[in-house]
Design an enzyme around this catalytic site. Structure first.
Site, short mmCIF file in Angstrom:
data_model
loop_
_atom_site.label_atom_id
_atom_site.label_comp_id
_atom_site.label_asym_id
_atom_site.label_seq_id
_atom_site.Cartn_x
_atom_site.Cartn_y
_atom_site.Cartn_z
CB SER A 145 -2.55 40.20 -24.09
OG SER A 145 -3.09 41.31 -23.74
N GLY A 173 1.77 42.48 -27.00
CA GLY A 173 2.78 41.80 -26.17
C GLY A 173 2.38 41.39 -24.66
N PRO A 197 6.97 45.67 -28.68
CG PRO A 197 6.85 47.07 -30.75
CD PRO A 197 7.18 45.68 -30.37
CG LEU A 198 5.58 48.38 -23.60
CD1 LEU A 198 5.77 49.55 -22.52
CD2 LEU A 198 4.90 47.27 -23.36
CG ASP A 214 -6.06 41.80 -27.33
OD1 ASP A 214 -7.25 41.38 -27.86
OD2 ASP A 214 -5.44 42.42 -27.80
CE LYS A 255 -3.24 41.45 -30.98
NZ LYS A 255 -3.90 42.66 -31.57
CB ALA A 287 3.00 47.93 -30.75
#
EC number: 2.7.1.148
Length: 285
Positions: free
Chosen positions: A98, A96, A89-90, A131, A9, A92
């Site tokens: 969530s 991701g 990516p983490l 999120d 998102k 970021a």
């Protein structure tokens, strides 16, 4: 066996209203899913196993937390093997982890034949991370509270974005703590709510030449990480209509007229993690 996509998102806008008694913050944000996604494969198993390249403890993985939360809620002790193929990516600001958690709850609801409704999955997800609820209502929503109040909207026009991430991540907890120290939070809810709806109307109609994006977390992030500001400016120089930090970062996105223009801009960002993506519209594919 189930194979599922967990979409990332972006936040078109984030206003932070106040700090709550529970330590979280009340926000209002316009969020939309993009076609960048992780892939999760679910297989029935006797115990919980997660196969992934992520270098984090299983217990800290939101996929694992989602499985345990669902087990605790239902009393079911079934296991599952999850193969998690990461593309998002983490750290970021792209949601991701969530999205992986929400996808896990939806998949296990089907795999374990639980027949839980979206409202229940929403509540379980909200107990794990702020999120997560958004990802039950894709593609675009206004999100309020600490992220647990979600209003799904409609959109049929897709937009081209260039995502640029530097080689560092930003802690969401740090971003909000720093915001508390350096910023006087606004409580003008009606004004902010109107601005959010105006922004949505621009996106819905395709009138994005003179619209305004904002992120209340940007100020403190830019002070500590000037490279973020450099990326934002370079995106504009490369032809983006606008650029913004997504969530608490560290990804910055630029809005482009089309995919060709966005791909041409890639040459400005050699050495960075970059992706040209599209925002998702209904119906999801």
């Amino acid at each position: 066996m189930l194979t599922c996509k967990a979409f990332a998102k972006i936040n078109w806008a984030i206003s932070v209203l106040k700090k709550r008694d529970d330590g979280y913050h009340d926000i209002i944000s316009l969020m939309q899913a993009i076609d960048l996604h992780d892939t999760l494969i679910f297989k029935s198993s006797q115990k919980i196993e997660i196969e992934t390249d992520l270098l984090i403890k299983k217990e800290n993985n939101l996929v694992y937390k989602a499985i345990k939360a669902l087990q605790n809620y239902t009393g079911i002790k079934k296991g599952v093997t999850v193969i998690l193929k990461k593309e998002i990516p983490l750290g970021a600001g792209l949601g991701g982890g969530s999205s992986d958690a929400a996808t896990t709850l939806k998949a296990l609801n089907e795999l374990w034949q639980l027949n839980l409704d979206i409202k229940t999955l929403h509540e379980i997800g909200a107990s794990i991370g702020s999120d997560i609820p958004f990802f039950f209502y894709l593609p675009i929503c206004i999100v309020e509270g600490r992220g647990d109040v979600v209003k799904p909207l409609k959109i049929s026009k897709s937009y081209t974005l260039l995502l640029v991430k530097p080689d560092f991540s930003i802690s969401t907890e740090w971003a909000y703590k720093t915001l508390d120290l350096k910023t006087e939070l606004t409580t003008e809810y009606e004004k902010i709510n109107n601005n959010i709806w105006q922004l949505y109307n621009h996106l819905y109609s395709g009138d994005v030449d003179n619209f305004y994006l904002w992120n209340d977390l940007e100020k403190s992030v830019l002070e500590k990480y000037p490279e973020i500001d450099k990326i934002k400016r370079k995106l504009i120089e490369a032809g983006a209509k606008s650029s913004l930090l997504s969530g608490s970062g560290s990804t910055v996105f630029g809005l482009f007229n089309n995919k060709t223009d966005a791909q041409k801009a890639l040459k400005f960002f050699e050495g960075y993690w970059c992706r040209v993506v599209q925002t998702l519209v209904e119906p999801l594919k």
